[in-house]
Design an enzyme around this catalytic site. Structure first.
Site, PDB file in Angstrom:
ATOM      1  NE  ARG A 102      -3.846  -0.290   2.342  1.00 48.19           N
ATOM      2  CZ  ARG A 102      -4.862  -0.318   3.203  1.00 48.19           C
ATOM      3  NH1 ARG A 102      -5.021  -1.352   4.018  1.00 48.19           N
ATOM      4  NH2 ARG A 102      -5.733   0.671   3.238  1.00 48.19           N
ATOM      5  CG  ASP A 269     -13.228   2.905   4.150  1.00 49.22           C
ATOM      6  OD1 ASP A 269     -12.498   2.478   3.240  1.00 49.22           O
ATOM      7  OD2 ASP A 269     -12.798   3.205   5.282  1.00 49.22           O
TER       8      ASP A 269
END
Length: 388
Positions: A102, A269
């Site tokens: 990431r 999200d």
């Protein structure tokens, strides 16, 4: 764990678990304050376990750089790098899954400017050096988590610092959440243009904090209600700093007729439940500014499209967006891989309530990353689950 979900609507009342985002921040601030804080209603999940474990490693005495096992928690990794530099002169950090893939480049660029040694080899990130007071500029369009990490550390330095985004800050509400927690533990910051001025040196003071319910997890049940399940979701603070409180605003937009374009840059999200909601409403919806989802637990943009399409939706994937053409129902009758992504598993579970045939989920235990009791809550609402 593989589960077969038989289609049925959910019914009853559910209270989402405590906020994972607030719990990370509360634990770190309390650790920096030393003993005496009182934290109530903390989240329990694999990610929170990772933060607890790493804080314990930072506190253990020794001359070597501590090894911090961050599990699969991006928050733990990014939040703790700057405090580790201040407290221990650095650390070795590692993790599992896609964690060490990431993005960390905003830190890497900053560390090159500040003469802090940094290397990533064999999934172990080693940082060594000392932060000094001054100006800190980094990109705001990768993750707000870099700003939170620095906001934890900069007050401890022996002079004033200024923290500024060099590009527009995305998910800025998460930084607001950090500032609220810092204030609760005695840390002062001042808004300075698009950034913040952080006086130093400051000391964290023991604080008291009760963690509120999690809008990110609760959003799945809010969208289940939008899709026809008579579910009541309790405990969510409408005045929360959590950016995913925007779920209710998105639902109101979905309830209106016509085509939509929804900017998800400030609340990425929400894309899994939001995409599901779009898939089962009339009209066309485009979710834009979503490129950051490609570097989550899965390539979440691709996973959302693939799983929904497998269930019978019409989703077209683009580099930073999804184009969704609504259908009246989902066929189901398939097996889908959760891709080791907790939010994909929860999206598929809510989708199953509107499928015509059972859906089998592979790797459904991945919800333990953020919501260990999800399947119990799902079953308590009448969800029909069979382990296979």
């Amino acid at each position: 764990m593989n589960l077969r979900l038989t289609p049925c609507l959910l019914r009853g009342t559910v209270t989402p678990p405590p906020s994972k985002s607030y719990s990370h921040r509360a634990l770190i601030a309390a650790a920096l304050a030393g003993e005496g804080s009182r934290l109530e209603n903390l989240a329990e999940s694999r990610d929170i376990d990772a933060t607890r474990r790493c804080l314990k490693s930072l506190e253990e005495p020794g001359d070597d750089l501590p090894l911090l096992d961050c599990g699969e928690s991006g928050s733990t990794l990014r939040f703790l790098i700057p405090p580790a530099l201040v407290l221990r002169g650095g650390a070795r950090l590692t993790g599992r899954g896609r964690l060490m893939e990431r993005p960390l480049e905003p830190y890497f660029q900053l560390f090159r400017e500040k003469d802090i040694a940094c290397s990533l080899q064999d999934d172990v990130l080693t940082v060594r050096g000392q932060l000094s007071p001054g100006t800190y500029r980094l990109r705001g369009d990768v993750s707000s988590q870099f700003f939170t990490g620095l906001l934890f550390a900069l007050p401890l330095l022996d002079g004033e610092s200024v923290l500024t985004p060099s590009t527009p800050l995305e998910s800025g509400a998460y930084v607001d959440m950090t500032l609220r927690v810092l204030d609760r533990f005695g840390i002062r910051t001042e808004t300075c243009g698009a950034g913040w001025r952080i006086p130093g040196p400051q000391r964290y003071r023991p604080g008291t904090l009760t963690v509120e319910a999690d809008w990110s997890q609760g959003s799945f049940f809010l969208f289940a209600k939008f899709l026809g399940s008579p579910v009541s979701v309790t405990g969510l603070d409408p005045d929360s700093a959590q950016p995913d409180r925007r779920a209710e605003q998105f639902i109101r937009q979905l309830e209106q007729p016509g085509d939509l374009e929804l900017d998800v840059s400030q609340c990425p999200d929400l894309v899994p439940p939001l995409a599901l909601g779009c898939a089962l409403r009339p009209g066309t919806a485009r979710l834009v500014n979503a490129a950051r989802l490609r570097m989550k637990e899965s390539d979440r943009l691709n996973a959302v499209a693939e799983v929904l399409n497998a269930l019978g939706a019409r989703v077209e994937e683009f580099p930073d967006s999804l184009l969704i053409r609504g259908v009246t129902s989902l066929a189901g009758g398939v097996t889908v891989d959760c891709r080791n992504d907790h939010r994909i598993a929860m999206m598929a579970a809510v989708a199953a309530t509107r499928c015509e045939s059972p859906v089998t989920l592979l790797g459904a235990e991945c919800v333990e990353k953020s919501y260990p009791s999800f399947w119990q809550d799902y079953a308590a609402l009448g969800g029909q689950i069979e382990e296979v």
